[in-house]
Design an enzyme around this catalytic site. Structure first.
Site, PDB file in Angstrom:
ATOM      1  CG  HIS A  28      -2.084   1.154   1.120  1.00  0.00           C
ATOM      2  ND1 HIS A  28      -1.726   2.172   1.476  1.00  0.00           N
ATOM      3  CD2 HIS A  28      -3.660   1.095   1.052  1.00  0.00           C
ATOM      4  CE1 HIS A  28      -2.727   2.958   1.057  1.00  0.00           C
ATOM      5  NE2 HIS A  28      -3.984   1.848   0.912  1.00  0.00           N
TER       6      HIS A  28
ATOM      7  CD  GLU B 178      -5.704   2.201  -2.915  1.00  0.00           C
ATOM      8  OE1 GLU B 178      -6.781   1.674  -2.822  1.00  0.00           O
ATOM      9  OE2 GLU B 178      -4.622   1.676  -2.359  1.00  0.00           O
TER      10      GLU B 178
HETATM   11  P1  PGA Z   1      -9.197   6.037   0.003  1.00  0.00           P
HETATM   12  O1  PGA Z   1      -8.638   4.892   0.659  1.00  0.00           O
HETATM   13  O2  PGA Z   1     -10.924   5.111  -0.151  1.00  0.00           O
HETATM   14  O3  PGA Z   1      -9.702   7.027   1.302  1.00  0.00           O
HETATM   15  O4  PGA Z   1      -9.079   7.615  -0.481  1.00  0.00           O
HETATM   16  C1  PGA Z   1      -8.377   4.177  -0.725  1.00  0.00           C
HETATM   17  C2  PGA Z   1      -7.458   2.978   0.394  1.00  0.00           C
HETATM   18  O5  PGA Z   1      -5.700   3.974   0.365  1.00  0.00           O
HETATM   19  O6  PGA Z   1      -6.506   2.066   0.500  1.00  0.00           O
END
Ligand code: PGA
Length: 256
Positions: free
Chosen positions: A97, A167
């Site tokens: 992540h 992401e």
């Molecule tokens: P968010 O986070 O939905 O709060 O933007 C997503 C993540 O970091 O996995």
């Protein structure tokens, strides 16, 4: 077998208490009953994992951890091994992540963690994503390099069905207004599949699942499902709100 979408709830370092965690989990259990074609993966903070795992949950609800150690075992203060997570009934692990990468996790460490996950029979969810976009397309080279360095060298058999969560860092933790547009998501997920195909073969690309994460909320989930070319979501803050998460799950479930 019918292909199922995945919605991952990344609770990060929330909620503050076990009592609240149980409340959030209870609402997910309720919601999950109306969800037919989507698997829900709850990733709570470590101390809440076991108490929640012991509660009954519908068949389409699974548990994941937000991180695992890069070593199988040994003297690593503060770390939690993949075996420990697996041993209590966890099925998935988020790996790489961006918030962990920001703490110093390199592609090399992430590759080690992926190997450990495969060796332990935990299903990894590999996160990739650029810090910023630029019109010259350098962000695409950045994403490609992340995929290459994280996955190259792993045995091909492990890459079958690989789950990648795209992401973009600039879109994380904001509101749906600042999330990526469905069209841009579509382009990027296609690009990721293409890269996987080039590096590991078309069969691996076809079998892979690409999730989108970064400010998915009730308001944008439907359009991302419709136009984003995704196999599900990785949801942060909105996964802690019953109302928001319910709308996201329903949007994902409608696709199939
Ligand atoms: P968010 O986070 O939905 O709060 O933007 C997503 C993540 O970091 O996995």
């Amino acid at each position: 077998m019918k292909r199922r979408d995945i919605v991952v709830a990344n609770w990060k370092m929330s909620p503050e208490t076990l009592i609240e965690a149980k409340k959030v989990f209870n609402s997910v259990r309720g919601l999950a009953k109306g969800i037919r074609n989507t698997d829900i993966i709850i990733c709570p903070p470590f101390p809440f994992l076991y108490p929640l795992l012991k509660l009954n949950h519908p068949k389409n609800v699974f548990f994941g951890v937000q991180n695992i150690a890069s070593e199988i075992k040994g003297a690593f203060t503060g770390e939690v091994s993949a075996d420990m997570a697996k041993g209590i009934g966890t099925k998935f692990s988020i790996i790489g992540h961006s918030e962990r990468r920001a703490m110093g996790e390199s592609n090399e460490i992430i590759r080690k963690k992926l190997q450990v996950a495969f060796d332990t029979d935990l299903i990894p969810i590999l996160c990739v994503g650029e810090k910023e976009r630029d019109k010259d397309g350098n962000h695409l080279a950045f994403i490609k390099n992340q995929i290459k360095e994280c996955l190259t060298g792993l045995h091909k058999k492990y890459l079958v069905g690989i789950i990648v969560a795209y992401e973009p860092i600039w879109a994380i933790g904001k509101s749906y207004k600042e999330a990526m547009t469905p069209t841009d998501i579509h382009e990027t997920t296609l690009f990721i599949k293409k890269v996987i195909g080039e590096l590991f073969g078309g069969d691996i690309a076809v079998g892979s699942k690409i999730l989108y994460g970064g400010s998915v909320e009730a308001e944008n989930a439907g359009s991302i499902v419709e136009y984003g070319n995704i196999d599900g979501f990785l949801v942060g803050h909105a996964s802690l709100s019953a109302e928001q998460f319910s709308a996201i799950l329903k949007a994902a479930d409608l696709k199939r």
